[in-house]
Design an enzyme around this catalytic site. Structure first.
Site, PDB file in Angstrom:
ATOM      1  N   GLN A 100      16.527  20.578  42.017  1.00 57.51           N
ATOM      2  CA  GLN A 100      17.386  19.557  42.626  1.00 57.51           C
ATOM      3  C   GLN A 100      17.495  19.841  44.127  1.00 57.51           C
ATOM      4  O   GLN A 100      17.863  20.950  44.521  1.00 57.51           O
ATOM      5  CB  GLN A 100      18.777  19.602  41.996  1.00 57.51           C
ATOM      6  CG  GLN A 100      19.660  18.441  42.433  1.00 57.51           C
ATOM      7  CD  GLN A 100      21.082  18.554  41.923  1.00 57.51           C
ATOM      8  OE1 GLN A 100      21.733  19.587  42.081  1.00 57.51           O
ATOM      9  NE2 GLN A 100      21.583  17.493  41.311  1.00 57.51           N
ATOM     10  N   TYR A 184      28.553  15.005  47.543  1.00 51.11           N
ATOM     11  CA  TYR A 184      27.731  15.637  48.565  1.00 51.11           C
ATOM     12  C   TYR A 184      27.111  14.561  49.464  1.00 51.11           C
ATOM     13  O   TYR A 184      27.373  13.368  49.299  1.00 51.11           O
ATOM     14  CB  TYR A 184      26.726  16.603  47.905  1.00 51.11           C
ATOM     15  CG  TYR A 184      27.479  17.708  47.185  1.00 51.11           C
ATOM     16  CD1 TYR A 184      28.310  18.571  47.912  1.00 51.11           C
ATOM     17  CD2 TYR A 184      27.442  17.843  45.808  1.00 51.11           C
ATOM     18  CE1 TYR A 184      29.072  19.547  47.271  1.00 51.11           C
ATOM     19  CE2 TYR A 184      28.196  18.826  45.155  1.00 51.11           C
ATOM     20  CZ  TYR A 184      29.009  19.670  45.900  1.00 51.11           C
ATOM     21  OH  TYR A 184      29.772  20.629  45.269  1.00 51.11           O
ATOM     22  N   ARG A 232      20.149  11.913  40.891  1.00 49.66           N
ATOM     23  CA  ARG A 232      21.430  12.117  40.206  1.00 49.66           C
ATOM     24  C   ARG A 232      22.532  11.431  40.997  1.00 49.66           C
ATOM     25  O   ARG A 232      22.643  11.622  42.210  1.00 49.66           O
ATOM     26  CB  ARG A 232      21.738  13.607  40.087  1.00 49.66           C
ATOM     27  CG  ARG A 232      22.864  13.866  39.108  1.00 49.66           C
ATOM     28  CD  ARG A 232      23.079  15.336  38.883  1.00 49.66           C
ATOM     29  NE  ARG A 232      23.336  15.577  37.471  1.00 49.66           N
ATOM     30  CZ  ARG A 232      24.074  16.576  36.995  1.00 49.66           C
ATOM     31  NH1 ARG A 232      24.609  17.452  37.801  1.00 49.66           N
ATOM     32  NH2 ARG A 232      24.268  16.709  35.704  1.00 49.66           N
ATOM     33  N   ARG A 326      27.619  23.559  31.176  1.00 48.12           N
ATOM     34  CA  ARG A 326      28.443  24.663  30.676  1.00 48.12           C
ATOM     35  C   ARG A 326      28.072  25.063  29.257  1.00 48.12           C
ATOM     36  O   ARG A 326      28.081  26.251  28.921  1.00 48.12           O
ATOM     37  CB  ARG A 326      29.923  24.269  30.758  1.00 48.12           C
ATOM     38  CG  ARG A 326      30.420  24.208  32.181  1.00 48.12           C
ATOM     39  CD  ARG A 326      31.703  23.428  32.308  1.00 48.12           C
ATOM     40  NE  ARG A 326      31.552  22.024  31.975  1.00 48.12           N
ATOM     41  CZ  ARG A 326      32.520  21.131  32.070  1.00 48.12           C
ATOM     42  NH1 ARG A 326      33.713  21.489  32.481  1.00 48.12           N
ATOM     43  NH2 ARG A 326      32.284  19.866  31.761  1.00 48.12           N
TER      44      ARG A 326
HETATM   45  C1  LIG Z   1      28.355  26.582  37.254  1.00 48.72           C
HETATM   46  C2  LIG Z   1      28.073  25.125  37.540  1.00 48.72           C
HETATM   47  C3  LIG Z   1      27.310  24.780  38.636  1.00 48.72           C
HETATM   48  C4  LIG Z   1      26.986  23.433  38.895  1.00 48.72           C
HETATM   49  N1  LIG Z   1      26.139  23.126  39.914  1.00 48.72           N
HETATM   50  C5  LIG Z   1      25.655  21.863  40.016  1.00 48.72           C
HETATM   51  C6  LIG Z   1      24.569  21.570  40.878  1.00 48.72           C
HETATM   52  O1  LIG Z   1      23.976  22.445  41.512  1.00 48.72           O
HETATM   53  N2  LIG Z   1      24.171  20.271  40.967  1.00 48.72           N
HETATM   54  C7  LIG Z   1      24.749  19.280  40.232  1.00 48.72           C
HETATM   55  O2  LIG Z   1      24.350  18.121  40.348  1.00 48.72           O
HETATM   56  N3  LIG Z   1      25.747  19.554  39.367  1.00 48.72           N
HETATM   57  C8  LIG Z   1      26.177  20.811  39.219  1.00 48.72           C
HETATM   58  N4  LIG Z   1      27.133  21.102  38.271  1.00 48.72           N
HETATM   59  C9  LIG Z   1      27.562  20.033  37.356  1.00 48.72           C
HETATM   60  C10 LIG Z   1      26.740  20.087  36.071  1.00 48.72           C
HETATM   61  O3  LIG Z   1      25.353  19.881  36.341  1.00 48.72           O
HETATM   62  C11 LIG Z   1      27.218  19.042  35.046  1.00 48.72           C
HETATM   63  O4  LIG Z   1      27.006  17.754  35.549  1.00 48.72           O
HETATM   64  C12 LIG Z   1      28.700  19.207  34.686  1.00 48.72           C
HETATM   65  O5  LIG Z   1      29.034  20.571  34.519  1.00 48.72           O
HETATM   66  C13 LIG Z   1      29.048  18.437  33.418  1.00 48.72           C
HETATM   67  O6  LIG Z   1      28.241  18.833  32.352  1.00 48.72           O
HETATM   68  P1  LIG Z   1      28.771  19.884  31.215  1.00 48.72           P
HETATM   69  O7  LIG Z   1      30.003  19.276  30.613  1.00 48.72           O
HETATM   70  O8  LIG Z   1      27.633  19.990  30.241  1.00 48.72           O
HETATM   71  O9  LIG Z   1      29.080  21.168  31.897  1.00 48.72           O
HETATM   72  C14 LIG Z   1      27.495  22.422  38.035  1.00 48.72           C
HETATM   73  C15 LIG Z   1      28.306  22.788  36.953  1.00 48.72           C
HETATM   74  C16 LIG Z   1      28.579  24.110  36.691  1.00 48.72           C
HETATM   75  C17 LIG Z   1      29.400  24.466  35.474  1.00 48.72           C
END
Ligand SMILES: Cc1cc2nc3c(=O)[nH]c(=O)nc-3n(C[C@H](O)[C@H](O)[C@H](O)COP(=O)(O)O)c2cc1C
Length: 367
Positions: A100, A184, A232, A326
């Protein structure tokens, strides 16, 4: 027959199943350079049996990092550092690998989440002057006012994206994801809450969408045609007067017309006043609505944690693919466990095949 475990084609790339590992910042780089953390973190996820691994938001410019420890891809040194990680993954896993590309804009120059996440003023250690579409801070009580980007600055940004895309190709990444979500920089251009420009990049929806579309096109021209590029987005700011689902549908249609390979539908992150009620599948209706408006594949994400839940999203056509963040950190063998639940085969390295539970004989692929 599980839909979740049916292979999926993205351009010339074949994903062995519909489980995507969402990009996740690790805040563990050394001045933009990947470290041994990336090798073990991405290495273990590469052995998960998922269908696609998307590397964390990777800054195309140093000022585009959320924290000083964010991963970068803006010069030979950052490219070199990441090459070791990619090499290790490629030696031991066949998982399709994406990255990404991002820029944090006004949400840059912060402490790491586990250090409080506060913004760091310009001039203090780990801090720098941030840039944004308009001179509007994200958090007026804490953040310094960002510098509104000039046309020259926007042109330089596009060049930085292109240079990073070429580096990503050289590193052997199979796919690019353009980060236009979570408040962002590109999301800041989309939303009227953060973009109050009066030039061709502000005002009308067309103008606010312009930069995302231009960056997408610039990436597409720079990255091999057979390799997918997706985007995204945050489908809504969850705030009055902000970016919303109907505008997201318009953006998705415009990207679709440009041949975008997929859209990854998240939400929020651009407005302090956002009001979100979070529950399983809370973002899936956005993916579903967008999917009805476009031809390109759609990825749903957000509190998708159960195999049957993921299967239902794909099987009912709400999305083509599901992403986990997560949930897969918590259980890096999630795809194996999902395969076991859904009566499908899991992808496992030879070294681990002896772990196959007796009651699940035949779970692992035999290759
Ligand atoms: C530790 C962590 C780091 C993340 N870093 C990014 C990232 O670099 N880019 C992004 O688009 N979303 C990032 N997110 C968001 C996740 O990609 C995801 O959209 C969000 O956690 C919801 O999904 P989940 O419920 O499966 O965690 C991050 C989430 C977590 C938990």
């Amino acid at each position: 027959m599980s839909q979740l475990f049916t292979p999926f084609h993205l351009g010339s790339l074949t994903l062995p199943n519909r489980i995507v590992i969402a990009p996740m910042c690790q805040y563990s780089s050394d001045d933009g350079k990947a470290t041994s953390w990336h090798t073990i973190h991405l290495g273990q996820l590469a052995l998960s049996g998922a269908g696609l691994l998307i590397v964390e938001a990777t800054a195309v410019e140093a000022v585009g990092r959320i924290t000083q420890q964010d991963l970068g891809l803006w010069d030979d040194e950052t490219e070199q550092a990441l090459s070791g990680v990619v090499k290790a993954i490629r030696e031991h896993s066949t998982i399709p690998l994406g990255i990404q590309l991002g820029h944090a804009g006004r949400k840059a120059s912060c402490k790491r989440p586990w250090e409080g996440g506060n913004s760091i003023p310009d001039g203090q250690p780990g801090g720098w002057k941030t840039v944004a579409p308009s001179a509007i801070p994200y958090n007026p009580e804490q953040d310094e006012t960002p510098e509104a980007m000039t046309q020259e600055r926007i042109d330089a940004l596009k060049e930085a994206y292109v240079a990073a895309a070429k580096r990503a190709d050289r590193l052997g990444f199979d796919l690019l994801e353009l980060h236009a979500a979570h408040g962002y920089l590109l999301h800041q251009f989309l939303s009227p809450l953060s973009n109050q420009r009066t030039d061709q990049y502000g005002g009308s929806l067309q103008n606010r969408m312009r930069l995302v579309l231009e960056v997408y096109q610039a990436l597409r021209a720079a990255f091999p045609a057979e390799k997918p590029i997706g985007v995204r987005i945050s489908a809504t700011d969850w705030a009055d007067g902000g970016w919303d689902l109907e505008q997201s549908v318009a953006l998705a249609k415009a990207l679709d017309e440009l041949g975008c390979s997929y859209i990854h539908v998240s939400s929020g992150g651009n407005a302090m006043q956002q009001k979100i009620s979070i529950s399983p599948n809370y973002q899936v209706p956005f993916a579903d609505r967008i999917r009805q408006a476009v031809k390109m594949p759609v990825i749903a994400v957000g509190l998708i944690t159960e195999p049957e839940q993921a299967e239902a999203i794909v099987a009912t056509g709400q999305a083509d693919l599901v992403a986990l963040a997560r949930g897969i950190l918590y259980d890096p063998r999630w795809p194996w466990h999902a395969a076991a639940k859904l009566g499908e085969k899991a992808i496992a390295p030879n070294q681990y095949k002896r772990s196959e539970p007796h009651a699940l004989k035949g779970l692992f692929n035999d290759k």
